[in-house]
Scaffold this motif. Structure first.
Motif, PDB file in Angstrom:
ATOM      1  N   GLY A 112      18.808 -18.084  51.763  1.00 11.52           N
ATOM      2  CA  GLY A 112      19.709 -17.231  52.525  1.00 11.52           C
ATOM      3  C   GLY A 112      19.758 -15.826  51.956  1.00 11.52           C
ATOM      4  N   ASP A 113      20.944 -15.236  51.925  1.00 10.35           N
ATOM      5  CA  ASP A 113      21.129 -13.894  51.368  1.00 10.35           C
ATOM      6  C   ASP A 113      21.385 -13.991  49.877  1.00 10.35           C
ATOM      7  N   ARG A 114      20.340 -14.306  49.124  1.00 11.69           N
ATOM      8  CA  ARG A 114      20.390 -14.377  47.656  1.00 11.69           C
ATOM      9  C   ARG A 114      21.390 -15.404  47.148  1.00 11.69           C
ATOM     10  N   LEU A 115      21.594 -16.470  47.908  1.00 11.88           N
ATOM     11  CA  LEU A 115      22.473 -17.547  47.457  1.00 11.88           C
ATOM     12  C   LEU A 115      21.731 -18.464  46.503  1.00 11.88           C
ATOM     13  N   ALA A 116      22.459 -19.023  45.539  1.00 16.72           N
ATOM     14  CA  ALA A 116      21.838 -19.819  44.480  1.00 16.72           C
ATOM     15  C   ALA A 116      21.518 -21.233  44.956  1.00 16.72           C
TER      16      ALA A 116
END
Length: 323
Positions: free
Chosen positions: A23-27
């Motif tokens: 996603g948007d730089r999700l871990a």
């Protein structure tokens, strides 16, 4: 150190195909979730269910960027997880993982806030589990997502809570924070009321930082504050590799206090805890969960309670399970 179950090791092996972010730089929480579930005694079926629930949102690890000759060249570049992982595997194969950790953890700890503390947490879980390949993947993740807050190390004769309150007053009325947790932390660290301000207590130990994080999260159920509690547990696990523990601790403190500044003031009361559970019951419930943050929070709270014997750890775990 208790070895991981065969089920956990097999699922970790399957998880290697996924990159550290989605996603948007999700871990990617999958490896951490599996290790925590295993530590809490989750049956094989529950671990497999958690794997499927978490894996469906992930994306495959990149593999088309060239080989790495020096991981330092990729600090903060946000890419090449595959190449960096191969680099650290080669280093560990040549020098041993212990040597790699002692060389790299002190270099990375100024970036303890990277990816909302998840790089730190993922590496700590891997080390605790004795999983060399997973530790190398975590190091790669930390290198690519590395970011430091670049705050002064000037000390002041104030307690952590007093410093936090002073900084909160300084940023009152700020322009809205935006983005994911690490974005908001960087914005808060750059605020004129924080940057250039003495924010390090003259006397500081890990218990003080952990108690501050616990107190903030116990008072208010908040997603950002949850990460400061799990970060303190992870930091404790990494301390043997920190090089200069007091220096490392000051990086943790600045990240924790800055994280609290990004939590908007609200009059909302913290959700009530569940009916009383003891730790045995709490861990049994958590071992059946699939939500990564529920699993990790309960495991971290249990581990920290073993050290500090503070009833608030059980309270935050029970509250999270009840949500």
């Amino acid at each position: 150190m208790r070895m991981l179950s065969e089920t956990c090791r097999a699922l970790l092996e399957r998880s290697k195909r996924f990159g550290p972010l989605y996603g948007d730089r999700l871990a990617n929480h999958l490896p951490m979730t599996l290790i925590a579930l295993d530590r809490m005694g989750a049956p094989a079926g529950h671990m497999e269910r958690a794997y499927e629930a978490n894996a469906r949102q992930l994306r495959l690890r990149d593999g088309d960027i060239g080989p790495v000759t020096d991981a330092a060249d990729w600090l903060g570049k946000g890419r090449n997880a595959g190449g960096l992982e191969l680099y650290f595997r080669a280093c560990a194969g040549r020098d041993g993982l212990d040597a790699v950790l002692r060389a790299w953890v002190p270099r990375l700890l100024p970036g303890v806030a990277a990816s909302a503390f998840h790089c730190l947490i993922r590496l700590a879980y891997a080390i605790d589990a004795g999983e060399q390949d997973e530790a190398c993947a975590a190091l790669a993740y930390w290198v690519m997502e590395y970011v430091s807050l670049d705050l002064p190390d000037d000390t002041v004769n104030e307690a952590p809570a007093a410093i936090a309150a002073r900084l909160a007053r300084a940023v009152a009325g700020h322009a809205p924070w935006s983005g994911i947790i690490i974005d908001r932390m960087r914005q808060a660290a750059a605020h004129p009321g924080v940057a250039g301000t003495a924010l390090q207590p003259s006397g500081l130990d890990l218990r003080q930082v952990a108690q501050f994080a616990l107190g903030a999260y116990h008072a208010r159920e908040d997603f950002t504050l949850l990460h400061t509690v799990t970060a303190c547990h992870a930091f404790r696990l990494l301390l043997p590799y920190a090089g200069q523990p007091q220096r490392a601790l000051r990086y943790l403190w600045e990240a924790v206090v800055v994280a609290t500044l990004t939590v908007e003031a609200s009059g909302a009361a913290s959700p009530a805890a569940a009916a009383h559970l003891d730790w045995k019951e709490c861990l049994a419930h958590a071992a059946r969960a699939t939500d990564a943050h529920v699993v990790k929070l309960c495991w971290s709270a249990y581990c920290e309670d073993l050290v500090d014997r503070d009833p608030r750890y059980l309270a935050i775990a029970a509250r999270k399970l009840a949500m």
